[in-house]
Design a protein around this motif. Structure first.
Motif, PDB file in Angstrom:
ATOM      1  N   LEU A 160     165.757  29.640 -17.108  1.00 31.48           N
ATOM      2  CA  LEU A 160     166.929  29.914 -17.949  1.00 31.48           C
ATOM      3  C   LEU A 160     166.528  30.627 -19.248  1.00 31.48           C
ATOM      4  O   LEU A 160     167.228  31.529 -19.717  1.00 31.48           O
ATOM      5  CB  LEU A 160     167.683  28.617 -18.260  1.00 31.48           C
ATOM      6  CG  LEU A 160     168.362  27.962 -17.048  1.00 31.48           C
ATOM      7  CD1 LEU A 160     169.001  26.634 -17.446  1.00 31.48           C
ATOM      8  CD2 LEU A 160     169.419  28.881 -16.439  1.00 31.48           C
ATOM      9  N   LEU A 161     165.392  30.230 -19.825  1.00 31.84           N
ATOM     10  CA  LEU A 161     164.904  30.902 -21.042  1.00 31.84           C
ATOM     11  C   LEU A 161     164.614  32.372 -20.744  1.00 31.84           C
ATOM     12  O   LEU A 161     165.006  33.270 -21.498  1.00 31.84           O
ATOM     13  CB  LEU A 161     163.620  30.227 -21.546  1.00 31.84           C
ATOM     14  CG  LEU A 161     163.807  28.882 -22.243  1.00 31.84           C
ATOM     15  CD1 LEU A 161     162.479  28.126 -22.283  1.00 31.84           C
ATOM     16  CD2 LEU A 161     164.348  29.076 -23.663  1.00 31.84           C
ATOM     17  N   LYS A 162     163.937  32.585 -19.637  1.00 34.51           N
ATOM     18  CA  LYS A 162     163.564  33.943 -19.261  1.00 34.51           C
ATOM     19  C   LYS A 162     164.815  34.792 -18.995  1.00 34.51           C
ATOM     20  O   LYS A 162     164.938  35.914 -19.498  1.00 34.51           O
ATOM     21  CB  LYS A 162     162.693  33.868 -18.004  1.00 34.51           C
ATOM     22  CG  LYS A 162     161.958  35.127 -17.696  1.00 34.51           C
ATOM     23  CD  LYS A 162     161.000  34.870 -16.552  1.00 34.51           C
ATOM     24  CE  LYS A 162     160.871  36.136 -15.760  1.00 34.51           C
ATOM     25  NZ  LYS A 162     160.401  35.935 -14.418  1.00 34.51           N
ATOM     26  N   ASP A 163     165.762  34.228 -18.239  1.00 34.42           N
ATOM     27  CA  ASP A 163     166.991  34.964 -17.930  1.00 34.42           C
ATOM     28  C   ASP A 163     167.791  35.269 -19.199  1.00 34.42           C
ATOM     29  O   ASP A 163     168.389  36.331 -19.319  1.00 34.42           O
ATOM     30  CB  ASP A 163     167.864  34.176 -16.940  1.00 34.42           C
ATOM     31  CG  ASP A 163     167.293  34.196 -15.528  1.00 34.42           C
ATOM     32  OD1 ASP A 163     166.289  34.899 -15.304  1.00 34.42           O
ATOM     33  OD2 ASP A 163     167.839  33.491 -14.658  1.00 34.42           O
ATOM     34  N   SER A 164     167.809  34.328 -20.156  1.00 38.87           N
ATOM     35  CA  SER A 164     168.540  34.585 -21.414  1.00 38.87           C
ATOM     36  C   SER A 164     167.932  35.759 -22.155  1.00 38.87           C
ATOM     37  O   SER A 164     168.646  36.611 -22.674  1.00 38.87           O
ATOM     38  CB  SER A 164     168.459  33.408 -22.389  1.00 38.87           C
ATOM     39  OG  SER A 164     168.853  32.263 -21.805  1.00 38.87           O
ATOM     40  N   LEU A 165     166.591  35.790 -22.220  1.00 36.89           N
ATOM     41  CA  LEU A 165     165.942  36.891 -22.944  1.00 36.89           C
ATOM     42  C   LEU A 165     166.209  38.226 -22.257  1.00 36.89           C
ATOM     43  O   LEU A 165     166.495  39.221 -22.924  1.00 36.89           O
ATOM     44  CB  LEU A 165     164.428  36.640 -23.052  1.00 36.89           C
ATOM     45  CG  LEU A 165     164.039  35.565 -24.062  1.00 36.89           C
ATOM     46  CD1 LEU A 165     162.556  35.253 -23.976  1.00 36.89           C
ATOM     47  CD2 LEU A 165     164.386  35.999 -25.492  1.00 36.89           C
ATOM     48  N   VAL A 166     166.135  38.231 -20.939  1.00 41.28           N
ATOM     49  CA  VAL A 166     166.414  39.468 -20.192  1.00 41.28           C
ATOM     50  C   VAL A 166     167.844  39.923 -20.480  1.00 41.28           C
ATOM     51  O   VAL A 166     168.105  41.091 -20.778  1.00 41.28           O
ATOM     52  CB  VAL A 166     166.202  39.248 -18.665  1.00 41.28           C
ATOM     53  CG1 VAL A 166     166.749  40.407 -17.852  1.00 41.28           C
ATOM     54  CG2 VAL A 166     164.722  39.036 -18.358  1.00 41.28           C
ATOM     55  N   ASN A 169     168.194  41.133 -24.247  1.00 44.22           N
ATOM     56  CA  ASN A 169     167.497  42.408 -24.453  1.00 44.22           C
ATOM     57  C   ASN A 169     168.196  43.548 -23.727  1.00 44.22           C
ATOM     58  O   ASN A 169     168.311  44.652 -24.262  1.00 44.22           O
ATOM     59  CB  ASN A 169     166.032  42.304 -24.010  1.00 44.22           C
ATOM     60  CG  ASN A 169     165.221  41.453 -24.991  1.00 44.22           C
ATOM     61  OD1 ASN A 169     165.485  41.471 -26.198  1.00 44.22           O
ATOM     62  ND2 ASN A 169     164.257  40.706 -24.491  1.00 44.22           N
ATOM     63  N   SER A 170     168.699  43.286 -22.523  1.00 46.29           N
ATOM     64  CA  SER A 170     169.327  44.365 -21.756  1.00 46.29           C
ATOM     65  C   SER A 170     170.627  44.826 -22.421  1.00 46.29           C
ATOM     66  O   SER A 170     171.058  45.956 -22.230  1.00 46.29           O
ATOM     67  CB  SER A 170     169.602  43.916 -20.321  1.00 46.29           C
ATOM     68  OG  SER A 170     170.662  42.983 -20.322  1.00 46.29           O
ATOM     69  N   ARG A 171     171.243  43.961 -23.194  1.00 51.07           N
ATOM     70  CA  ARG A 171     172.490  44.352 -23.871  1.00 51.07           C
ATOM     71  C   ARG A 171     172.281  44.690 -25.342  1.00 51.07           C
ATOM     72  O   ARG A 171     173.243  44.903 -26.076  1.00 51.07           O
ATOM     73  CB  ARG A 171     173.529  43.234 -23.743  1.00 51.07           C
ATOM     74  CG  ARG A 171     174.158  43.252 -22.377  1.00 51.07           C
ATOM     75  CD  ARG A 171     175.091  42.116 -22.146  1.00 51.07           C
ATOM     76  NE  ARG A 171     175.768  42.249 -20.858  1.00 51.07           N
ATOM     77  CZ  ARG A 171     175.158  42.195 -19.681  1.00 51.07           C
ATOM     78  NH1 ARG A 171     173.856  42.047 -19.619  1.00 51.07           N
ATOM     79  NH2 ARG A 171     175.849  42.325 -18.560  1.00 51.07           N
ATOM     80  N   GLY A 172     171.038  44.690 -25.779  1.00 52.73           N
ATOM     81  CA  GLY A 172     170.742  45.009 -27.178  1.00 52.73           C
ATOM     82  C   GLY A 172     171.306  43.961 -28.138  1.00 52.73           C
ATOM     83  O   GLY A 172     171.580  44.257 -29.301  1.00 52.73           O
TER      84      GLY A 172
END
Ligand SMILES: [Fe+2]
Ligand SMILES: [Fe+2]
Length: 195
Positions: A160-166, A169-172
């Motif tokens: 979940l941490l990893k997915d949140s960062l992705v 970041n993908s949406r700026g």
């Protein structure tokens, strides 16, 4: 549910819009189910779930004012995205308005959006319940997250941490440094190789 928790439920309902209240009940029961699975205290988990978003529906400018007035620090990331403040402001209100003295519950509310290194079991339960409760919009990996939450709580947290960062970041969108720190901590803790 005991009477004191039910009283809190009625009170918090007044401060939340309908969707947030429905989400709140979902988090409360999901946190309760995870507490049963992992041997955490059931009432602590229910209360943490019930109060975690108690500051969420306060207008953003008021959130900043309330934090400044009560000595709660506002980071640059929080200034840019005041919605992040609802976690620590929520812990403040849980103590002040709902008379919660339990440090474990207040900690879980404080870190429910960003996590933190060395989270307690209750911290992890609330963080995960907030993502996987039944009313949440479908996120990538939702089915896997819901299964992992009951199989391997640390793997679930890490995903979940990893997915949140992705996602951020993908949406700026602004990333709270605490989320980044938590991710790095659990990546190392779980000896993950990926970036
Ligand atoms: Fe929240
Ligand atoms: Fe939430």
């Amino acid at each position: 549910m005991n009477e004191a928790i039910d009283k809190m439920r009625k009170k918090v309902k007044k401060y939340l819009d309908k969707d947030r209240y429905i989400h709140t009940l979902g988090v409360m029961y999901t946190a309760g189910a995870l507490a049963m699975r992992w041997g955490a205290d059931l009432d602590q988990a229910l209360i943490a779930g019930l109060l975690h978003d108690c500051a969420k529906c306060i207008p953003n400018d008021k959130k900043i004012r309330m934090c400044r007035k009560n000595g709660i620090t506002v980071s640059p990331a929080e200034e840019a995205n005041p919605s992040l403040l609802h976690a620590k402001l929520g812990a403040y209100l849980a103590a002040k308005k709902y008379h919660i003295r339990d440090r474990g519950i207040l900690s879980a509310i404080t870190c429910h959006t960003t996590g933190k290194p060395q989270m307690s079991l209750l911290d992890k339960i609330l963080y995960i319940a907030d993502y996987i409760e039944p009313n949440r919009a479908q996120l990538p990996n939702m089915a896997k997250a819901r299964r992992l939450a009951f199989e391997d709580i640390d793997e679930c947290l890490y995903m979940l941490l990893k997915d949140s960062l992705v996602y951020l970041n993908s949406r700026g969108l602004p990333v709270d440094p605490a989320t980044e720190r938590t991710y790095v901590y659990y990546k190392d803790y779980l000896k993950k190789e990926e970036d």
